[in-house]
Enzyme design. Structure first.
Site, PDB file in Angstrom:
ATOM      1  N   ASP A 247      19.916  -0.243  -4.212  1.00 10.98           N
ATOM      2  CA  ASP A 247      19.944  -0.569  -5.640  1.00 10.98           C
ATOM      3  C   ASP A 247      19.353  -1.953  -5.774  1.00 10.98           C
ATOM      4  OD1 ASP A 247      22.494  -2.027  -4.640  1.00 10.98           O
ATOM      5  OD2 ASP A 247      22.187  -2.797  -6.669  1.00 10.98           O
TER       6      ASP A 247
ATOM      7  N   CYS B 170      -1.230   5.556 -10.764  1.00 14.50           N
ATOM      8  CA  CYS B 170       0.142   5.862 -11.185  1.00 14.50           C
ATOM      9  C   CYS B 170       0.152   6.925 -12.284  1.00 14.50           C
ATOM     10  CB  CYS B 170       0.801   4.578 -11.685  1.00 14.50           C
ATOM     11  SG  CYS B 170       2.490   4.808 -12.251  1.00 14.50           S
TER      12      CYS B 170
ATOM     13  N   ASP C  24      29.817  -0.929  -8.351  1.00 13.55           N
ATOM     14  CA  ASP C  24      30.129  -1.952  -7.358  1.00 13.55           C
ATOM     15  C   ASP C  24      31.564  -2.407  -7.606  1.00 13.55           C
ATOM     16  OD1 ASP C  24      30.152  -3.558  -9.560  1.00 13.55           O
ATOM     17  OD2 ASP C  24      28.459  -4.792  -8.966  1.00 13.55           O
TER      18      ASP C  24
ATOM     19  N   CYS D 155       1.265   4.031 -17.566  1.00  9.75           N
ATOM     20  CA  CYS D 155      -0.084   4.015 -16.972  1.00  9.75           C
ATOM     21  C   CYS D 155      -0.976   5.114 -17.530  1.00  9.75           C
ATOM     22  CB  CYS D 155       0.005   4.123 -15.453  1.00  9.75           C
ATOM     23  SG  CYS D 155       0.552   2.580 -14.678  1.00  9.75           S
TER      24      CYS D 155
ATOM     25  N   CYS E   9       2.836   7.458 -14.336  1.00  3.30           N
ATOM     26  CA  CYS E   9       3.936   7.198 -15.274  1.00  3.30           C
ATOM     27  C   CYS E   9       3.438   7.203 -16.723  1.00  3.30           C
ATOM     28  CB  CYS E   9       4.634   5.870 -14.956  1.00  3.30           C
ATOM     29  SG  CYS E   9       3.824   4.412 -15.646  1.00  3.30           S
TER      30      CYS E   9
ATOM     31  N   HIS F 117       7.350   1.752 -16.145  1.00  3.42           N
ATOM     32  CA  HIS F 117       6.405   1.732 -15.029  1.00  3.42           C
ATOM     33  C   HIS F 117       7.084   1.301 -13.728  1.00  3.42           C
ATOM     34  CE1 HIS F 117       3.043   1.150 -12.406  1.00  3.42           C
ATOM     35  NE2 HIS F 117       3.525  -0.055 -12.141  1.00  3.42           N
TER      36      HIS F 117
END
Lengths: 388, 388
Positions: A277, A315, A91, A320, A317, A346
């Site tokens: 973002d 999920c 940015d 999880c 991930c 997660h």
């Protein structure tokens, strides 16, 4: 078609595309995890890559103050310095310096501000923001803009839009001077850096139109929508996004800055946005809030003390597939650092996986049914919570 | 030979062995990372496994208070609760409650103490320490002992040794009652748990002898040396270790509790120790101290601001193969969580890799030359630092 961006599929206003950057190709719509100070909080680069992050954000204001963009340039640029080989967007620092309130002074030239670290005085101008980002060597650099607080009167917003347009021209001129070789004393770690313009205008549609017209006249490689997700109601934001995105070039990526909740991402893709973002997945992770298909879990709640289910049973991930709500609650209540890591893994997975679902849905031409299913499950959870 | 432990190689007093526990085989000499509150601070279980950690520690005092051993038992034991499938050793809580100073009261029955979390009153006895660890279901449980502060007079130490011996008998009796099925109201997640006795006696060799004789007479599955690394000089500790280890059974693993620096590990293996645990690698990581083959790096030092070398150029860990001292300094100075993770990954790797080197050296019969090389490099660094 141009070398920066190709739209491969369309579904209503939603677009599926490919963004070609110096450090790699990014599949859009894309969510970019935020690595403010050259690190995405709580996770390693290896974990980020495993999560499928294709591009991350770095923050000009923070990196300019510490460790300094000149030091980073001597280390070969931000990619080398932080050991991240995929694309990076920086940015411009505008949002941060305007947030400093009583520690900054705005003039036509730029913004004089005091560092939040040691009170030292610094100046950020449209030109220096380009130079700093050139030293950082990000793939995408953002122009320096004025981001007024919400709500703003039309007069205040008009002044900010007009100053931002003058700054846009100066920032673009500086960028072109660097590209042409007319400026030689600024090291450029990534010579093919692309520059995005930023549309301002608050929630005033006429001001958005004014900003679009002026920014397109300056001419950037692509365009972002700034000044949203700053407190306005979500429906207002969606309206401004739809109104503004429709006026941006079809063949360029459109980036909605600093947004947002999972619902915001889905609703904004439906209105033509390609890039996002937001600090929410990592910040909320550290605060013990876990995003799931059925809404947000506040892990400290006593109801999870003996809950042996994973945060989101659907999920895939790491968190999880290895840990229960009961364990994550224990880590959070104990203040263990690993709590921040597991929750961040997660939440980032949830955001990046939502984007994968969005991309697939657009490819298959069923984005609207994906969107309605997604929103219904988030909404059902909210209603259940309110009924309790 | 017995089913618990086999010594496969000897080199002087150093031993190379295999420890067979309910959740897996552990190659010794071994270093056990400390996961006080069911997590090794700053790293995930997956990272710990990648580092080659074969067994970790959990802390009875902390887990009893939060989330509670009964909750953990209902979750299927500590392995299930924290998602760690390899062996776990739990301490008895003795060290922590004796550290509480004015918040605890010792009697023949046990220790009454107030929780550091909420001031609530709790009692830990030789029997309840066994029951708590049975509920946790660790592979190795430790007897409840009294750990007096250093230095202590011979009278104070004798009283502590004698009380510890009486507690040893009570703890062993309770363990055997659980094993025999005479006690049925304590759930046991790991029925084949083994119990270690603890030798006390401070730095008084005669008291160490008294403790060894009494503890061996009670009879445990194996033995640990406690009450060291509590402030005494390193050479004193090494003498007590050598004197005590030599009296412990040849065919059982010997565990030196709470030790130590990399040098301490090498010196104690040379004196017959097989197992270690210590918070140093993770705690020092969070404080920005990195262990290397050439001594400790204090990463915040300005000299590292532009140092593009990895922390230890000979190290193959994730941190050293991906990041520079300059970047790690930046993360530490910025207070980024990722600093703790990257530093912990390195320090844990250094400890675990040192143990791999030790094991290989014993196998090849050149442990003494390994030891001298190792100590010389650590020492050269110390002298260089002092000369600056």
């Amino acid at each position: 078609m141009n070398s920066l961006f190709t739209v491969t599929h369309r579904d209503g206003a939603a677009r599926r595309g490919q963004l070609r950057l110096p450090h790699g190709i990014v599949e859009t719509p894309v969510f970019m995890p935020v690595g403010t100070r050259a690190a995405v909080k709580g996770v390693t680069n290896e974990q980020l890559e495993s999560l499928g992050a294709e591009i991350i954000l770095g923050n000009t204001y923070h990196l300019h103050l510490r460790p300094g963009d000149e030091l980073i340039a001597r280390a070969g640029g931000l990619h080398n310095f932080m050991g991240w080989s995929r694309p990076i967007l920086t940015d411009s620092g505008g949002y941060q310096v305007f947030s400093l309130a009583d520690r900054r002074k705005i003039s036509e030239d730029g913004v004089v501000f005091r560092s939040h670290l040691d009170g030292s005085a610094h100046t950020l101008t449209p030109e220096s923001a380009v130079d700093i980002q050139a030293r950082l060597g990000s793939d995408i650099l953002m122009m320096f803009d004025e981001c007024p607080p919400w709500p703003g009167t039309e007069d205040v917003i008009r002044d900010a839009v007009d100053r931002t347009l003058r700054w846009a021209q100066r920032g673009r001129d500086r960028m072109l001077a660097l590209r042409s070789g007319a400026v030689t004393d600024v090291p450029r770690a990534t010579p093919d850096q692309v520059q995005f313009g930023i549309i301002q205008g608050g929630t005033h549609l006429a001001m958005r139109d004014r900003s679009v017209k002026g920014t397109l006249a300056v001419g950037f490689d692509a365009y972002a929508i700034g000044g949203l997700s700053v407190g306005e109601p979500a429906p207002t934001m969606y309206d401004v996004v739809a109104h503004t995105a429709a006026q941006l070039p079809e063949d360029r990526p459109r980036y909605l800055m600093g947004t947002g909740t999972p619902t915001d991402l889905v609703e904004s893709v439906a209105r033509g946005i390609d890039m996002f973002d937001c600090v929410l997945p990592t910040r909320n992770a550290r605060n013990g809030q876990l995003f799931t298909r059925d809404g947000v879990i506040v892990i400290k709640n006593a109801r999870y003390a003996e809950d042996l289910l994973p945060p989101d049973p659907e999920c895939s991930c790491y968190t999880c597939t290895h840990h229960s709500r009961a364990y994550l609650r224990h880590l959070f209540m104990s203040g263990e650092i690993t709590s921040a890591t597991l929750n961040s893994l997660h939440n980032l997975h949830f955001y990046l996986d939502t984007m994968r679902g969005i991309r697939k849905a657009i490819e298959f031409g069923n984005f609207d049914s994906f969107r309605l299913d997604f929103l219904r499950r988030q909404e059902t959870f909210r209603q259940k919570k309110e009924a309790q």
